[in-house]
Design a protein around this motif. Structure first.
Motif, short mmCIF file in Angstrom:
data_model
loop_
_atom_site.label_atom_id
_atom_site.label_comp_id
_atom_site.label_asym_id
_atom_site.label_seq_id
_atom_site.Cartn_x
_atom_site.Cartn_y
_atom_site.Cartn_z
N PHE A 372 0.85 -1.21 0.00
CA PHE A 372 0.00 0.00 0.00
C PHE A 372 0.87 1.25 0.00
N GLY A 373 0.27 2.37 -0.39
CA GLY A 373 0.98 3.65 -0.35
C GLY A 373 0.18 4.65 0.44
N CYS A 374 -0.85 5.26 -0.21
CA CYS A 374 -1.58 6.36 0.42
C CYS A 374 -2.68 5.92 1.39
N ARG A 375 -3.17 4.73 1.28
CA ARG A 375 -4.33 4.22 2.03
C ARG A 375 -5.56 5.10 1.83
N GLY A 377 -6.99 5.51 -1.61
CA GLY A 377 -7.55 5.32 -2.96
C GLY A 377 -6.93 6.20 -4.02
N SER A 378 -5.71 6.70 -3.76
CA SER A 378 -5.14 7.68 -4.70
C SER A 378 -3.95 7.19 -5.49
N CYS A 379 -3.17 6.23 -4.97
CA CYS A 379 -1.89 5.91 -5.62
C CYS A 379 -1.93 4.64 -6.45
N GLY A 380 -2.85 3.74 -6.21
CA GLY A 380 -2.96 2.51 -6.99
C GLY A 380 -2.07 1.39 -6.48
N GLU A 381 -1.28 1.63 -5.44
CA GLU A 381 -0.31 0.65 -4.98
C GLU A 381 -0.98 -0.62 -4.43
N CYS A 382 -2.19 -0.49 -3.88
CA CYS A 382 -2.85 -1.65 -3.26
C CYS A 382 -3.73 -2.41 -4.24
N LEU A 407 -9.07 -1.72 -5.46
CA LEU A 407 -8.15 -1.03 -4.55
C LEU A 407 -8.51 -1.49 -3.14
N CYS A 409 -7.43 -0.73 -0.25
CA CYS A 409 -7.43 0.22 0.87
C CYS A 409 -8.76 0.90 1.07
#
Ligand SMILES: Cc1cc2nc3c(=O)[nH]c(=O)nc-3n(C[C@H](O)[C@H](O)[C@H](O)COP(=O)(O)OP(=O)(O)OC[C@H]3O[C@@H](n4cnc5c(N)ncnc54)[C@H](O)[C@@H]3O)c2cc1C
Ligand code: FES
Length: 421
Positions: A372-375, A377-382, A407, A409
């Protein structure tokens, strides 16, 4: 008798002549009006055609200039804006023009921070208007340890940003996010910013003035005092040069060197009561970004004031603190025994019991590793593939995952689900 007939003849001739003259005048006026209407119709038509061509050109530019995944950028300049807030200007290493973005959107970064096992993913809002197609600007607040927990390490991403120098390289995703000022509207707006939450608002404000928009625009900006007053000179200049813009700086704790009327216009917090005092009505589109307590109290205050939820837009710099009404799933939809979630790769089947617990939180609770990144819903990492079933989003995500993924998160299971985690 003859004289009498002559008189009638003259009268008839006069009437006929008057009628003919009026008809001619009427026809001339009608021709004139028809020409005006035709010209106006053609002007309106041309204007519409030109707007549509502009929009098509923008879409083409965007498609040609945008990119998938991460693109290399080089730090061009760093500028200190206020206590612990630094702007970073960056240009693409390939020097090709940048895609236009919508005022309020953000960038996602992948930082290779020395000492960190994995790349650190963080989002930062674009803090300037979208006119510069050669470089982007972000403005970042350095995060120290929380006051109630001074022994924990300071924020990883923000401190890394504060260590950047011109020439350093960055991996950057294309601008994204669903929090932006719709370019087609000129409805009056109120921008509400708390601390570094000013960044997307500044992008919106600069968009309004750079495009010569005359829409009524208010900015309420809450900070502690002058030391935190980022972009103070720019904001003062904007207010002096644009009569449609009103900026109200609200200082929580003015220090001795803060001058009322010059540095700040109100003390306390940016609150619904302050808005009611200063705004002529509630008939605005409201955009807000700030610390969670400010966001939730403003949201509540604005809805109580009668502002429809559809006119309140907000960005969270972390997990959502504001939930619009009817967040999915409605409580009654979750069976009393809960919903089965299969983490396929980890061969774990667990139960989701509701309470808006995200799939990411559920995975963490059960020791399933999910990136995860931003938690928020903004970065797409999850982003995680959904093998079976479907999800619902707690808040509208700013990043659109690939079809067949979710996503984790900010989503919850919508019935039994199996995900690739
Ligand atoms: C869409 C979006 C836009 C954003 N735009 C901006 C922007 O324009 N400007 C900006 O400054 N920020 C912005 N943010 C926030 C930004 O992405 C980061 O969240 C922020 O910089 C903090 O990240 P960090 O890596 O520095 O802190 P983190 O490393 O994530 O740490 C956060 C906090 O936790 C503390 N901490 C560390 N370890 C522990 C522990 N064990 N226990 C308890 N606490 C701990 C740290 O000290 C720190 O205070 C945005 C976020 C989003 C989602
Ligand atoms: S962690 Fe960034 S979108 Fe989920």
């Amino acid at each position: 008798m003859t004289g009498y007939l002559d008189y009638i003849g003259y009268a008839v001739a006069l009437l006929a002549a008057t009628y003919a003259a009026l008809s001619l005048l009427f026809m001339a006026r009608r021709n004139q009006l028809e020409q005006v209407f035709a010209r106006e119709r053609s002007d309106a038509f041309q204007k519409r055609v030109s707007i549509e061509l502009d929009q098509a050109q923008q879409v083409r530019d965007h498609q040609q200039r945008t990119w998938d995944g991460y693109r290399k950028f080089e730090v061009a300049e760093v500028v200190d804006e206020a206590l612990d807030v630094r702007s970073v200007y960056m240009r693409p290493r390939d020097s090709k023009p940048l895609p236009p973005f919508k005022a309020g959107q953000h960038l996602a970064f992948k930082f290779n921070v020395p000492g960190q096992e994995k790349p650190v993913i963080r989002c930062y809002s674009l803090s300037d208007g979208p006119t510069d197609t050669a470089r982007y600007r972000i403005s970042v607040k350095r995060q120290g340890p929380p006051p109630n927990n001074p022994d924990v390490p300071p924020g990883v991403g923000s401190n890394y940003v504060h260590s950047l120098k011109p020439g350093d390289l960055l991996d950057v995703r294309a601008p994204g996010g669903s929090f932006f000022l719709p370019p087609e509207s000129e409805h009056p707006i109120v921008l509400l910013a708390g601390g570094v939450g000013l960044t997307p608002m500044l992008s919106m404000l600069n968009y309004v003035i750079d495009n010569g928009q005359k829409r009524e625009t208010w900015l309420f900006f809450g900070i502690r005092n002058k030391s935190e007053h980022m972009f103070a000179d720019h904001l003062r200049h904007v207010m002096a040069e644009h009569e449609n813009v009103t900026i109200v700086n609200v200082y929580g704790r003015p220090s001795d060197d803060c001058v009322e009327g010059h540095d700040y216009q109100a003390t306390g917090y940016v609150s619904a009561d302050l808005l009611k005092e200063m705004l002529p009505s509630a008939n605005y589109d409201f955009y807000m970004c700030g610390p969670p307590p400010m966001m939730s109290s403003m949201f509540e205050g604005l809805t109580e004031w009668g502002v429809p939820e559809s006119r309140i837009h907000f960005e969270a710099f972390g997990p959502a603190s504001v939930k619009k009404t009817a967040p999915p799933p409605p409580a009654g939809d979750t069976p009393a025994e809960g919903i089965e979630v299969v983490f396929a790769r980890s061969s774990k089947t667990v139960t989701w019991k509701g309470d808006n617990q995200s799939l990411l939180e559920l995975a963490e609770e059960h020791g399933v590793a999910l990136s995860f990144g931003c938690r928020a819903g903004s970065c797409g990492e999850c982003a995680t593939a959904v093998k079976e079933g479907k999800v619902r989003y707690l808040t509208e995500p700013g990043f659109t995952p690939e079809t067949g993924s979710c996503l984790a998160c900010c989503s919850v299971p919508d019935g039994r689900i199996a995900i690739d985690a």
